[in-house]
Design a protein around this motif. Sequence first.
Motif, PDB file in Angstrom:
ATOM      1  N   TRP A 236       2.544   1.620  -3.401  1.00 55.95           N
ATOM      2  CA  TRP A 236       1.599   2.098  -4.407  1.00 55.95           C
ATOM      3  C   TRP A 236       1.371   3.604  -4.271  1.00 55.95           C
ATOM      4  CZ3 TRP A 236      -0.554  -0.596  -8.436  1.00 55.95           C
ATOM      5  CH2 TRP A 236      -1.541   0.074  -9.159  1.00 55.95           C
ATOM      6  N   LYS A 237       1.191   4.054  -3.043  1.00 56.77           N
ATOM      7  CA  LYS A 237       0.981   5.490  -2.812  1.00 56.77           C
ATOM      8  C   LYS A 237       2.190   6.296  -3.270  1.00 56.77           C
ATOM      9  CE  LYS A 237      -2.257   4.845   1.023  1.00 56.77           C
ATOM     10  NZ  LYS A 237      -2.443   4.878   2.494  1.00 56.77           N
TER      11      LYS A 237
ATOM     12  N   GLU B  95       1.952   6.554  -7.029  1.00 59.52           N
ATOM     13  CA  GLU B  95       0.909   7.528  -7.387  1.00 59.52           C
ATOM     14  C   GLU B  95       1.401   8.959  -7.181  1.00 59.52           C
ATOM     15  OE1 GLU B  95      -3.424   5.472  -6.762  1.00 59.52           O
ATOM     16  OE2 GLU B  95      -2.433   6.226  -4.953  1.00 59.52           O
TER      17      GLU B  95
ATOM     18  N   ASP C  45       0.847  -1.209   0.000  1.00 56.75           N
ATOM     19  CA  ASP C  45       0.000   0.000   0.000  1.00 56.75           C
ATOM     20  C   ASP C  45       0.878   1.253   0.000  1.00 56.75           C
ATOM     21  OD1 ASP C  45      -2.345  -1.434  -0.034  1.00 56.75           O
ATOM     22  OD2 ASP C  45      -2.596  -1.412   2.146  1.00 56.75           O
ATOM     23  N   LYS C  46       1.902   1.241   0.819  1.00 55.57           N
ATOM     24  CA  LYS C  46       2.820   2.381   0.891  1.00 55.57           C
ATOM     25  C   LYS C  46       3.552   2.560  -0.438  1.00 55.57           C
ATOM     26  CE  LYS C  46       6.829   4.126   3.464  1.00 55.57           C
ATOM     27  NZ  LYS C  46       7.789   3.841   4.571  1.00 55.57           N
TER      28      LYS C  46
END
Length: 426
Positions: A300-301, A304, A297-298
């Motif tokens: 991916w952020k 982005e 998740d980290k």
Amino acid sequence: MKRRKILKSLSTLPFLGSLSMQSAAAAPLKKKRDVIEELGIRSFINAAGTLTYMSGCIMDEEVVETIENTSRHFCMIDEVQDKVGEKIAKLVHSEAAMVSCGAFSAMTLGLAGILTGLDIKKVEQLPHLEGTGMKSEVICQKSHNERYNHAFLNTGCRVIEVETVEDVRKAVSEKTALLHFLNIEASHGQIKHEEWVALGKELKIATSIDIAADVPPVSNLWKFNDMGFDLVFISGGKAMRGPQSAGILMGRKDIIAAARLNAPPRGFTIARGHKVNKEEILGMYVALDKFISGDHDKEWKGWEASIAHIENAVKNIDGITTKVIVPELGNITPTLTISWDDSIVKLTGKELRDKLRYGNPSIEASFAGLPLYHYQAGSDSVDPALVETLKGENLIRVTAWMLQPGEEKIVAKRIKEELSSASKPG
């Protein structure tokens, strides 16, 4: 020695240690040899992705340390494969696994294992199948029969194309060794994953799937084993940031055992040239283990945020259009398309790519729908007419997942500079 002399000797140790430290501090640090610079090889910022011709990925620091540390030891290759295979199999929910020299190698070895079983005589005969009693055909959907299937041809087999379930039933014979599926083309074939696996079980033929570059998501590492595919092939030098020359073959225990018989260190096989040394095998295991336990998740952020930074730098330039997409299959990462009105921005996609490539620092990006190697002189991977058409398209595509920290700022600055310059009057 008398006590007084011993104490006197001990009293000098801090002083001697201090001298030693001073001497070490005074000695100039030896500069590490930079062979890339020495040979004049171009290095670049990778805003294109994990492409083999671009050397794949930058290995994770822990993987590099593993390779360096294990290089100082002798180990038996089979024992290394045994131990690592057991660990990998547990991580990916398969019966067994081995490290190959890339996904292509995994495909050749997996099929070889099906053909020969544990029969040494058959192992020695590949790729000469006539008169051996070995099977000789691989079935796949027409849209799934792309150039990497040459890995199967190396065994002496041929590939039979089908389009429907009925086609599969008609094509199956005593010669059929494998039903193969290409994950990135899943949306283009009529037969989907689960139905392909079901056909294999019904017809008692092994099924395989090529997911070479198809992580993220991390769940793909075990998804297809859980689904029931007998063999799964994946590259190691992409998102997992393992050695570029490594991959993983996972699946049924009996097939993996036979594949191992066709693989180095044995020297009488079609895959003798598929060597993977102990450092790469162990480095691949560490890369996989670290990738699975990572904070996705980290990560991916972070991707982005990098893509947003690049997009924000260029989207307000006159004539520019930007769009961020996430591919449904393949390299599932945020991808930025930058396109423009050629009546305002006097530049083609190829010209912008060249300006980035040959600028300082050098930056590699993709443009149109294909990676850059399709556009190099002499490439026969794509229809030449299509290549010429795509060269003229006014767009490039940028990814962030192979960027090192801070490189998104450099990429944003350089693209903005070139687009702004090309959009100036006159």
